[in-house]
Design a protein around this motif. Structure first.
Motif, PDB file in Angstrom:
ATOM      1  N   ARG A  26       0.823  -1.222   0.000  1.00 13.42           N
ATOM      2  CA  ARG A  26       0.000   0.000   0.000  1.00 13.42           C
ATOM      3  C   ARG A  26       0.854   1.269   0.000  1.00 13.42           C
ATOM      4  O   ARG A  26       0.350   2.358   0.220  1.00 13.42           O
ATOM      5  N   GLY A  27       2.168   1.098  -0.229  1.00 17.03           N
ATOM      6  CA  GLY A  27       3.013   2.274  -0.391  1.00 17.03           C
ATOM      7  C   GLY A  27       3.741   2.737   0.852  1.00 17.03           C
ATOM      8  O   GLY A  27       4.419   3.772   0.822  1.00 17.03           O
ATOM      9  N   TRP A  28       3.642   2.004   1.941  1.00 12.84           N
ATOM     10  CA  TRP A  28       4.337   2.377   3.163  1.00 12.84           C
ATOM     11  C   TRP A  28       5.807   1.954   3.093  1.00 12.84           C
ATOM     12  O   TRP A  28       6.166   0.967   2.450  1.00 12.84           O
ATOM     13  N   ASP A  29       6.646   2.715   3.775  1.00  7.85           N
ATOM     14  CA  ASP A  29       8.046   2.379   3.981  1.00  7.85           C
ATOM     15  C   ASP A  29       8.114   1.563   5.275  1.00  7.85           C
ATOM     16  O   ASP A  29       7.827   2.078   6.360  1.00  7.85           O
ATOM     17  N   VAL A  30       8.460   0.274   5.191  1.00  5.42           N
ATOM     18  CA  VAL A  30       8.316  -0.639   6.321  1.00  5.42           C
ATOM     19  C   VAL A  30       9.635  -1.327   6.657  1.00  5.42           C
ATOM     20  O   VAL A  30      10.338  -1.807   5.765  1.00  5.42           O
ATOM     21  N   ASP A  31       9.925  -1.368   7.949  1.00  7.42           N
ATOM     22  CA  ASP A  31      11.015  -2.194   8.458  1.00  7.42           C
ATOM     23  C   ASP A  31      10.463  -3.140   9.517  1.00  7.42           C
ATOM     24  O   ASP A  31       9.640  -2.739  10.351  1.00  7.42           O
ATOM     25  N   ILE A  32      10.916  -4.392   9.466  1.00 11.83           N
ATOM     26  CA  ILE A  32      10.538  -5.407  10.460  1.00 11.83           C
ATOM     27  C   ILE A  32      11.751  -5.706  11.334  1.00 11.83           C
ATOM     28  O   ILE A  32      12.863  -5.912  10.822  1.00 11.83           O
ATOM     29  N   PHE A  33      11.527  -5.746  12.651  1.00 11.39           N
ATOM     30  CA  PHE A  33      12.592  -6.056  13.595  1.00 11.39           C
ATOM     31  C   PHE A  33      12.223  -7.325  14.365  1.00 11.39           C
ATOM     32  O   PHE A  33      11.171  -7.379  15.018  1.00 11.39           O
ATOM     33  N   GLU A  34      13.071  -8.327  14.270  1.00 10.47           N
ATOM     34  CA  GLU A  34      12.851  -9.622  14.916  1.00 10.47           C
ATOM     35  C   GLU A  34      13.970  -9.860  15.930  1.00 10.47           C
ATOM     36  O   GLU A  34      15.152  -9.841  15.572  1.00 10.47           O
ATOM     37  N   ARG A  35      13.614 -10.087  17.194  1.00  8.70           N
ATOM     38  CA  ARG A  35      14.618 -10.203  18.257  1.00  8.70           C
ATOM     39  C   ARG A  35      15.498 -11.450  18.101  1.00  8.70           C
ATOM     40  O   ARG A  35      16.653 -11.451  18.525  1.00  8.70           O
ATOM     41  N   GLY A 115      17.838 -10.303  15.075  1.00  7.24           N
ATOM     42  CA  GLY A 115      18.656 -10.049  16.246  1.00  7.24           C
ATOM     43  C   GLY A 115      18.468  -8.681  16.855  1.00  7.24           C
ATOM     44  O   GLY A 115      19.308  -8.211  17.632  1.00  7.24           O
ATOM     45  N   LEU A 116      17.356  -8.021  16.538  1.00  5.32           N
ATOM     46  CA  LEU A 116      17.045  -6.703  17.092  1.00  5.32           C
ATOM     47  C   LEU A 116      15.632  -6.724  17.663  1.00  5.32           C
ATOM     48  O   LEU A 116      14.656  -6.886  16.916  1.00  5.32           O
ATOM     49  N   GLY A 117      15.533  -6.558  18.973  1.00  7.28           N
ATOM     50  CA  GLY A 117      14.226  -6.507  19.619  1.00  7.28           C
ATOM     51  C   GLY A 117      13.907  -5.106  20.091  1.00  7.28           C
ATOM     52  O   GLY A 117      14.724  -4.183  20.000  1.00  7.28           O
ATOM     53  N   LEU A 118      12.717  -4.944  20.615  1.00  6.02           N
ATOM     54  CA  LEU A 118      12.250  -3.665  21.148  1.00  6.02           C
ATOM     55  C   LEU A 118      12.479  -3.633  22.650  1.00  6.02           C
ATOM     56  O   LEU A 118      12.185  -4.602  23.357  1.00  6.02           O
ATOM     57  N   THR A 119      13.004  -2.520  23.156  1.00  2.00           N
ATOM     58  CA  THR A 119      13.114  -2.340  24.606  1.00  2.00           C
ATOM     59  C   THR A 119      12.069  -1.367  25.146  1.00  2.00           C
ATOM     60  O   THR A 119      11.772  -1.379  26.337  1.00  2.00           O
ATOM     61  N   ASP A 134      19.875  -2.888  20.512  1.00  2.00           N
ATOM     62  CA  ASP A 134      21.274  -2.530  20.285  1.00  2.00           C
ATOM     63  C   ASP A 134      21.564  -1.089  20.680  1.00  2.00           C
ATOM     64  O   ASP A 134      22.663  -0.578  20.439  1.00  2.00           O
ATOM     65  N   GLY A 135      20.581  -0.412  21.290  1.00  2.00           N
ATOM     66  CA  GLY A 135      20.738   0.977  21.687  1.00  2.00           C
ATOM     67  C   GLY A 135      20.275   1.966  20.644  1.00  2.00           C
ATOM     68  O   GLY A 135      20.228   3.178  20.914  1.00  2.00           O
ATOM     69  N   GLY A 136      19.942   1.488  19.463  1.00  2.00           N
ATOM     70  CA  GLY A 136      19.482   2.372  18.402  1.00  2.00           C
ATOM     71  C   GLY A 136      18.037   2.797  18.584  1.00  2.00           C
ATOM     72  O   GLY A 136      17.299   2.284  19.445  1.00  2.00           O
ATOM     73  N   MET A 137      17.630   3.755  17.768  1.00  2.00           N
ATOM     74  CA  MET A 137      16.270   4.269  17.809  1.00  2.00           C
ATOM     75  C   MET A 137      15.771   4.461  16.384  1.00  2.00           C
ATOM     76  O   MET A 137      16.526   4.900  15.512  1.00  2.00           O
TER      77      MET A 137
END
Length: 403
Positions: A26-35, A115-119, A134-137
């Motif tokens: 649908r035109g969204w810019d999407v990133d998936i993060f899997e821990r 290897g990136l989860g949500l804190t 990983d400390g990123g945002m």
């Protein structure tokens, strides 16, 4: 030119991939993060590819021509191995890995982050900011919590909502088709077969093999045996490993002690039809799955939404998990066609909350007779849904959603 809207999806399993694919289309810019850092695995999970799910995948242009094993007939075996009932119920049966692979291959690999989860997250009227392990945002217009039963997103939004133990467990395994003796194969393999000891349920059916194989001889047989287990006594015994550690929610198969496995095998010899006794003897490393359900009272929280198993986890008897995740993702995507994210998520919640509640209620009705303890209401449910004809006709069938 309008700025492309951005979505962050937390959780890279079925519901996360479905949401990511649909939003991208649908035109969204999407990133998936899997821990989890390694490629995900369904660990012994056979699933029913419901017609509703296949319709959703077809609409996305994904190939469902060889999604699983087409089956037409169900049967019940008594304690002596005789067929006592059959019905025609065409369905496609497959393995978790097969559907996952179709979805994983359809999402851009460079936008799927392992290897990136949500804190945690914060939000304002203009955006939501997700803090990563990983400390990123990352900042986005919307954050989608698709991170399953142990959802970090749900925990921050609804800290008091937790899984509820249903009062029984499932012993399960996937067996190679070639390991099954020819006589047992002829009687069981091409059907969904039930055996119903008092207060218990064992069933088996064919699914895709390793590497999504569907050739004869290369498939697998999925067997699941639901058994009551008291929460205060037997469940801790089942979940305690050799080091004395009692695991919460589930226990890795290699850590299950020999005693619970031996008790399960002895019960199989006493209770199951001879065909299933032989199947149980073939299992090298059984999987133990305590059955839980989870019901969220809300799905939308400003610019944050939860869906799939992060929002509702139903007992397996409905076999609606992946189908519901697809419907959740479709409803979310359609709602977000509007300009106002927060009002769109409220509309998504209004549409999907009743459906999730209906599935939870139905699954509780179907599983009530398997519980170690029952309320008076649950005993009434048992009288209706535990009779063999009802088990045969109602298990893994979604007609109730359209009633």
């Amino acid at each position: 030119m309008a700025k492309q809207r951005r979505a962050v999806v937390i959780g890279g399993s079925m519901s996360g991939l479905l949401a990511g694919i649909m939003l991208t289309r649908r035109g969204w810019d999407v990133d998936i993060f899997e821990r989890v850092g390694s490629e995900l695995s369904g660990r012994g999970a056979g699933i029913v590819a419901q017609a509703e799910l296949i319709t959703r995948l077809d609409a996305l242009g994904l190939d469902t021509s060889d999604l699983g094993v087409a089956m037409t007939t169900r049967q019940i075996l008594d304690r002596d191995g005789r067929t006592t009932a059959t019905i025609v119920c065409p369905q496609v049966l497959t393995a978790w890995e097969r559907v996952y692979r179709v979805l994983r291959d359809a999402f851009p690999v460079q936008r799927y982050h392992r290897g990136l989860g949500l804190t945690g997250f914060t939000q304002s009227g203009q955006s939501v900011r997700a803090q990563l392990s990983d400390g990123g945002m990352v900042e986005a217009d919307v954050l989608v919590g698709a991170d399953g039963l142990r959802s970090t997103v749900r925990q921050q939004c609804l800290p008091d909502v937790a899984p509820l133990y249903a009062g029984y467990v499932a012993w399960r395994a996937l067996l190679p088709e070639r390991a099954i003796p020819p006589a047992i194969h002829r009687e069981l393999f091409e059907l969904m077969t039930f055996c119903l000891p008092p207060g218990e349920q064992c069933l088996g059916y064919p699914v895709a093999g390793p590497a999504n194989e569907l050739r004869l001889g290369q498939r697998r047989y999925n067997v699941v045996w639901y058994r009551p287990a008291d929460e205060a006594t037997e469940l801790p015994w089942l979940l305690t490993d050799d080091k004395g550690v009692t695991h919460s929610i589930s226990i890795p198969p290699p850590l299950i002690r020999p005693d619970p496995i031996a008790a399960m095998r002895a019960a199989a010899e006493r209770l199951l039809a001879p065909q299933f006794r032989e199947i149980v003897r073939l299992i090298d490393e059984p999987i133990l799955q305590p059955i839980y359900d989870l019901e969220s009272p809300r799905l939308a929280f400003g610019r944050v939404a939860i869906l799939g198993d992060a929002a509702f986890v139903a007992r397996p008897h409905v076999a609606a998990g992946v189908s519901k995740a697809a419907d959740d993702a479709a409803a979310l995507t359609q709602a977000l066609d509007g300009d106002d994210v927060e009002s769109a998520l409220r509309a998504f919640e209004a549409r999907r909350l009743p459906e999730g509640q209906k599935i939870i209620e139905r699954a509780r009705h179907l599983g009530a007779y398997l519980q170690a303890t029952q309320t008076a209401e649950e005993r009434t449910r048992s009288e209706r849904h535990s009779i063999p004809e009802a088990v045969l006709a109602e298990t893994a069938v979604l007609d109730f959603l359209h009633a």
